[in-house]
Design an enzyme around this catalytic site. Sequence first.
Site, PDB file in Angstrom:
ATOM      1  N   HIS A 456       2.489  25.708 -25.975  1.00 47.23           N
ATOM      2  CA  HIS A 456       3.279  25.848 -24.830  1.00 47.23           C
ATOM      3  C   HIS A 456       4.645  25.345 -24.976  1.00 47.23           C
ATOM      4  O   HIS A 456       5.492  26.037 -24.606  1.00 47.23           O
ATOM      5  CB  HIS A 456       2.577  24.936 -23.489  1.00 47.23           C
ATOM      6  CG  HIS A 456       3.423  24.862 -22.444  1.00 47.23           C
ATOM      7  ND1 HIS A 456       3.165  25.741 -21.329  1.00 47.23           N
ATOM      8  CD2 HIS A 456       4.305  24.064 -21.921  1.00 47.23           C
ATOM      9  CE1 HIS A 456       4.142  25.374 -20.284  1.00 47.23           C
ATOM     10  NE2 HIS A 456       4.671  24.497 -20.750  1.00 47.23           N
ATOM     11  N   GLU A 457       4.691  24.022 -25.491  1.00 48.49           N
ATOM     12  CA  GLU A 457       5.979  23.404 -25.730  1.00 48.49           C
ATOM     13  C   GLU A 457       6.795  24.104 -26.954  1.00 48.49           C
ATOM     14  O   GLU A 457       8.149  24.274 -26.492  1.00 48.49           O
ATOM     15  CB  GLU A 457       5.887  21.974 -26.208  1.00 48.49           C
ATOM     16  CG  GLU A 457       5.246  20.973 -25.046  1.00 48.49           C
ATOM     17  CD  GLU A 457       6.035  21.250 -23.794  1.00 48.49           C
ATOM     18  OE1 GLU A 457       7.122  21.339 -23.639  1.00 48.49           O
ATOM     19  OE2 GLU A 457       5.403  20.564 -22.712  1.00 48.49           O
ATOM     20  N   HIS A 460       8.797  26.798 -25.158  1.00 43.97           N
ATOM     21  CA  HIS A 460       9.821  26.326 -24.533  1.00 43.97           C
ATOM     22  C   HIS A 460      11.121  26.642 -25.864  1.00 43.97           C
ATOM     23  O   HIS A 460      12.275  26.937 -25.521  1.00 43.97           O
ATOM     24  CB  HIS A 460      10.118  25.064 -23.876  1.00 43.97           C
ATOM     25  CG  HIS A 460       9.191  25.052 -22.650  1.00 43.97           C
ATOM     26  ND1 HIS A 460       9.541  25.758 -21.548  1.00 43.97           N
ATOM     27  CD2 HIS A 460       8.222  24.039 -22.146  1.00 43.97           C
ATOM     28  CE1 HIS A 460       8.626  25.470 -20.643  1.00 43.97           C
ATOM     29  NE2 HIS A 460       7.997  24.619 -20.949  1.00 43.97           N
ATOM     30  N   HIS A 463      12.337  29.730 -26.184  1.00 42.23           N
ATOM     31  CA  HIS A 463      13.280  30.272 -24.807  1.00 42.23           C
ATOM     32  C   HIS A 463      14.625  29.643 -25.043  1.00 42.23           C
ATOM     33  O   HIS A 463      15.601  30.404 -24.835  1.00 42.23           O
ATOM     34  CB  HIS A 463      12.544  29.725 -23.435  1.00 42.23           C
ATOM     35  CG  HIS A 463      13.056  30.309 -22.368  1.00 42.23           C
ATOM     36  ND1 HIS A 463      12.545  30.280 -21.129  1.00 42.23           N
ATOM     37  CD2 HIS A 463      13.872  31.396 -22.321  1.00 42.23           C
ATOM     38  CE1 HIS A 463      13.004  31.035 -20.528  1.00 42.23           C
ATOM     39  NE2 HIS A 463      13.917  31.660 -20.817  1.00 42.23           N
TER      40      HIS A 463
END
Length: 659
Positions: A456-457, A460, A463
Amino acid sequence: MTIETPNWGTTTADDIESGVDEAMRTVERLADELVSVPDGRRSFENTVLPLDEIGDVFTQASGRYGFLSQVSADETLREVAHRQEERLSVFAAGLGFREDIDRALKAYASRAELEALPDDARRLLEFALRDYRRNGLDLDKETRDELQSLQERLVGLGIQFRKNIDDYEDHIEVSRGELDGLPDSYVDRLRTVEVDGAIRYRVGLDYPELHPFLDSAHDGELRRELFHKNHNKAADTNIDILEEALGVRGSMATLLGFESWAAYALEIKMAKQADAVLGFLEDLEERLQSKLASDLTRLSEQQERRTGIAGPIGISDWRYYTNQVVQEQYQVDPFDVAAYFPLDAVLDGMFRIYEELVGVKFVRRSDVAGSAWHDDAQPFDIVDPNSGEALARFYMDLYPRTGKFGHAAAFTVRGGRRLSDDGYQRPISAIVANFTKPTESSPSLLRHTEVVTLFHEFGHILHQTLTTSRYTRFSGTRVERDFVEAPSQMLEHWCWQPDMLSSFSRHYETGDPLPTSLINRMIEAKHTSSAIATLRQVYFSRLDLAYHSESGRSTDEIARELHPITGFPFPEDTHFQAGFGHLFGYDAGYYGYLWSRVFGDDMFTRFEAPGASVSRVGAEYRQHILEPGGTADADQLIVRFLGREPNADAFLRELGLTT
């Protein structure tokens, strides 16, 4: 292309102070040049673009200096960085109240040439005008001055609230026998003290110690003690700070003509209105009631089988009995599973998956590691495999230490933006987490939940770094706050795909991949206590929304009143909100984790479609979601990627509910 990065390794307190001074001088110069342009000569380049340059100065100064308050091992540097970050934030807030800048923007906005601006340039102007309106620049000077004073106070309260959480330490001390249920690999990493000639083990509140203990320690009284300590984190200081901050926000909202801070904050999010958020949360709560009842019954039965005690379980026990159900009914032990996830193998596998997904290469840069803020922080370049060009750099700082940011997050150190010479400013980001640190005899082993966190991290990071936005304002994760989690939530699904799990799991002793039979049992167990876990998120979201919608009530009173949402009685003498860091930054926005998951789950269905190619769909994910950043509204980005309007079918299915 070489990416120039700061040298945090040699940074001194004087460097931090002088660096922030220089950043503030640069901002003042850019602002003065902007307002000095005669109205008749105003253009996008001399009126709007300087504000984006100013935003870049703030981002880089925060990443170069303020970031050290979160990660430096030197307490003095953390303190100086903390003070300078607050100083910089107050200065930035003040810039948002400059009447002369607001006048300059409005003078330019009246010119007919606006129609010829590209969409992202027009959006940049619209957002700048919106910012000044939301700061009260359309109001009288007395009101503006009051708003500015309140905003500056709010900045200081937020920084202190976060610091108190990060600096807070507490623990329980237990004997070796009281660690029954936990493996030697966990026990061996605990700090020890000698008390009356006996060795005692300290279990603290950092995630690698807290969560396994709550999951697996057989001693229910000790679980309750540690749970309560965690739910009182920073309560002696942060309750007063939080309640003052809520009052400040409420006063600001009133001055700006909004009925509440929630109404003010939601104006610029996907949801737009508090009623929409409340309706979403209440509908989800209702849908989960049947599953909640079955979850609680299942855990109560497990408690009775194990202890002989009939009746409902306590809130400090739900993780433990969930784990017991998963172990007994599905034969899935989280520590046995962790043996297949040594961190190095997970990183290698994650890199391979994401390289195929977005078409890049991740290259370790050991040659520049000395410039990082700590030996644990390892630099990598993101490289275009066709040109060999470095597109961005990221750092991975994955182990806990005293004074470090206590959760898992991705920080933008430098955003991407188009430069004046038509070059592109290469982004820099950092993933900061708190996984178990390896020892000489044992690697860092991740529980599956931690594998999901890492995937998940790092989403980021993708992104933030693969942005192609021309402007800092829309770079990377600068999207609506209730959408920002969706691109990463979509990527969590890779951690539940059997072929993917087999591809990167590797037993740290035998080298064998995770057995297919075990993967299948993990997937079967996925929905165990899903209603309990989700309703805790609903509770946190409702709590955040209520804090920012009501006034005149204590935070403890509201926390108690809403707690039945969780399905458990309120834990007496606790003040969870004091350690709830999301109340600053996500204020009136915590619901976004659930709201955005609807979109993240729906987006992953594109990879599940018959004949879908990871690289082909991944290229569209990069093109339509990652690269644009905030250059368009999130609902437009989602439709472009999906090719249709989104729906909640996949989200409900992931919760174990039927649509």
